[in-house]
Design an enzyme around this catalytic site. Structure first.
Site, PDB file in Angstrom:
ATOM      1  N   CYS A  19      13.586  -7.217   3.272  1.00 15.80           N
ATOM      2  CA  CYS A  19      12.157  -6.921   3.327  1.00 15.80           C
ATOM      3  C   CYS A  19      11.752  -6.383   1.961  1.00 15.80           C
ATOM      4  CB  CYS A  19      11.906  -5.884   4.428  1.00 15.80           C
ATOM      5  SG  CYS A  19      10.425  -4.893   4.238  1.00 15.80           S
ATOM      6  N   CYS A  24      11.399  -2.572   1.816  1.00 16.02           N
ATOM      7  CA  CYS A  24      12.716  -1.908   1.905  1.00 16.02           C
ATOM      8  C   CYS A  24      13.421  -1.989   0.560  1.00 16.02           C
ATOM      9  CB  CYS A  24      13.565  -2.536   3.003  1.00 16.02           C
ATOM     10  SG  CYS A  24      13.094  -2.019   4.667  1.00 16.02           S
ATOM     11  N   ASP A  74      -0.323  -0.646  -5.724  1.00 14.27           N
ATOM     12  CA  ASP A  74      -0.365  -2.045  -5.301  1.00 14.27           C
ATOM     13  C   ASP A  74      -0.349  -2.937  -6.545  1.00 14.27           C
ATOM     14  OD1 ASP A  74      -1.445  -3.558  -2.445  1.00 14.27           O
ATOM     15  OD2 ASP A  74      -1.533  -4.699  -4.325  1.00 14.27           O
ATOM     16  N   HIS A 102      12.199   1.013   8.564  1.00 11.22           N
ATOM     17  CA  HIS A 102      11.553  -0.301   8.635  1.00 11.22           C
ATOM     18  C   HIS A 102      10.988  -0.606  10.020  1.00 11.22           C
ATOM     19  CE1 HIS A 102      10.781  -4.540   7.734  1.00 11.22           C
ATOM     20  NE2 HIS A 102      11.107  -4.720   9.015  1.00 11.22           N
ATOM     21  N   ASN A 145      -3.318  -2.903   7.885  1.00 12.09           N
ATOM     22  CA  ASN A 145      -3.399  -4.233   8.477  1.00 12.09           C
ATOM     23  C   ASN A 145      -2.296  -4.405   9.504  1.00 12.09           C
ATOM     24  OD1 ASN A 145      -5.643  -5.157   6.989  1.00 12.09           O
ATOM     25  ND2 ASN A 145      -4.347  -5.592   5.216  1.00 12.09           N
ATOM     26  N   THR A 149       0.524  -9.287   5.116  1.00 17.86           N
ATOM     27  CA  THR A 149       1.433 -10.199   4.416  1.00 17.86           C
ATOM     28  C   THR A 149       2.827  -9.617   4.261  1.00 17.86           C
ATOM     29  OG1 THR A 149       0.710  -9.358   2.264  1.00 17.86           O
ATOM     30  CG2 THR A 149      -0.413 -11.329   3.119  1.00 17.86           C
ATOM     31  N   HIS A 183       6.277  -4.723   6.736  1.00 13.39           N
ATOM     32  CA  HIS A 183       6.813  -3.352   6.735  1.00 13.39           C
ATOM     33  C   HIS A 183       5.568  -2.482   6.732  1.00 13.39           C
ATOM     34  CE1 HIS A 183       9.938  -0.282   5.174  1.00 13.39           C
ATOM     35  NE2 HIS A 183       8.796   0.384   5.274  1.00 13.39           N
ATOM     36  N   HIS A 217       2.507  -0.299   6.244  1.00 14.35           N
ATOM     37  CA  HIS A 217       2.048   0.389   5.034  1.00 14.35           C
ATOM     38  C   HIS A 217       0.588   0.763   5.191  1.00 14.35           C
ATOM     39  CE1 HIS A 217       1.724  -3.977   4.580  1.00 14.35           C
ATOM     40  NE2 HIS A 217       0.607  -3.757   3.909  1.00 14.35           N
ATOM     41  N   HIS A 249      -2.759   1.287   3.074  1.00 15.17           N
ATOM     42  CA  HIS A 249      -3.457   1.103   1.798  1.00 15.17           C
ATOM     43  C   HIS A 249      -4.347   2.328   1.570  1.00 15.17           C
ATOM     44  CE1 HIS A 249      -2.795  -3.374   1.354  1.00 15.17           C
ATOM     45  NE2 HIS A 249      -2.641  -3.273   2.663  1.00 15.17           N
TER      46      HIS A 249
HETATM   47  P1  AMP Z   1      -0.939  -6.438   3.481  1.00 15.00           P
HETATM   48  O1  AMP Z   1      -1.741  -7.664   3.184  1.00 15.00           O
HETATM   49  O2  AMP Z   1      -1.702  -5.388   4.234  1.00 15.00           O
HETATM   50  O3  AMP Z   1       0.389  -6.776   4.125  1.00 15.00           O
HETATM   51  O4  AMP Z   1      -0.652  -5.773   2.074  1.00 15.00           O
HETATM   52  C1  AMP Z   1       0.462  -6.065   1.289  1.00 15.00           C
HETATM   53  C2  AMP Z   1       0.148  -5.552  -0.086  1.00 15.00           C
HETATM   54  O5  AMP Z   1       1.345  -5.496  -0.825  1.00 15.00           O
HETATM   55  C3  AMP Z   1      -0.838  -6.430  -0.875  1.00 15.00           C
HETATM   56  O6  AMP Z   1      -1.995  -5.674  -1.208  1.00 15.00           O
HETATM   57  C4  AMP Z   1      -0.032  -6.843  -2.102  1.00 15.00           C
HETATM   58  O7  AMP Z   1      -0.808  -6.895  -3.279  1.00 15.00           O
HETATM   59  C5  AMP Z   1       1.017  -5.753  -2.163  1.00 15.00           C
HETATM   60  N1  AMP Z   1       2.252  -6.114  -2.844  1.00 15.00           N
HETATM   61  C6  AMP Z   1       2.984  -7.257  -2.694  1.00 15.00           C
HETATM   62  N2  AMP Z   1       4.089  -7.218  -3.464  1.00 15.00           N
HETATM   63  C7  AMP Z   1       4.067  -6.019  -4.110  1.00 15.00           C
HETATM   64  C8  AMP Z   1       4.924  -5.393  -5.051  1.00 15.00           C
HETATM   65  N3  AMP Z   1       6.057  -5.968  -5.489  1.00 15.00           N
HETATM   66  N4  AMP Z   1       4.576  -4.169  -5.527  1.00 15.00           N
HETATM   67  C9  AMP Z   1       3.447  -3.565  -5.102  1.00 15.00           C
HETATM   68  N5  AMP Z   1       2.597  -4.110  -4.209  1.00 15.00           N
HETATM   69  C10 AMP Z   1       2.892  -5.319  -3.723  1.00 15.00           C
END
Ligand code: AMP
Length: 112
Positions: free
Chosen positions: A6, A9, A32, A48, A88, A96, A99, A101, A103
């Site tokens: 993940c 993770c 982000d 996780h 989300n 997307t 895991h 999170h 925002h």
């Molecule tokens: P979500 O769409 O709510 O799952 O948000 C996932 C977030 O993770 C998105 O805003 C992405 O821009 C962010 N994201 C994806 N890969 C990384 C990364 N390597 N470092 C920091 N943020 C990331």
């Protein structure tokens, strides 16, 4: 979670770099990679699980801890005039990374 396949993770384990702003035994907060506001942080529990509906006792305790810590972390990172929290949940919400999170968006006035 050790050896979990993940993205978050791997960030927690330090296998993938991140722009870290806060860490303790329960949570990590990092910037982000594709910010949607002047300040866009992600707060993640160190255990996780993808969805609120999947949180066990440990996950729920980490979430309580995260929400307790967020006001100070937001204030320390340019959100002293207010911020928005987004969590989300699943496909229709556009989640997307599977895991959980939180925002943290701020540093500017936000449109709805
Ligand atoms: P979500 O769409 O709510 O799952 O948000 C996932 C977030 O993770 C998105 O805003 C992405 O821009 C962010 N994201 C994806 N890969 C990384 C990364 N390597 N470092 C920091 N943020 C990331």
């Amino acid at each position: 979670m050790l050896n979990c396949d993940c993205l978050f993770c791997k960030i927690i384990e330090g296998k993938i770099p991140s722009s870290k702003v806060y860490e303790d035994e329960n949570m990590l907060v990092f910037r982000d990679i594709a910010p949607k506001a002047k300040v866009h942080l992600l707060a993640v529990p160190k255990t996780h699980f993808a969805l609120l509906s999947q949180a066990d006792g440990e996950g729920q305790a980490m979430l309580a801890h995260i929400f307790k810590k967020i006001p100070q972390i937001a204030a320390d990172n340019g959100c002293e005039n207010g911020y928005r929290l987004v969590v989300n949940q699943g496909e229709n919400a556009g989640q997307t990374v599977m895991h959980l999170h939180v925002h943290i968006l701020g540093g500017q006035p936000l449109e709805w």
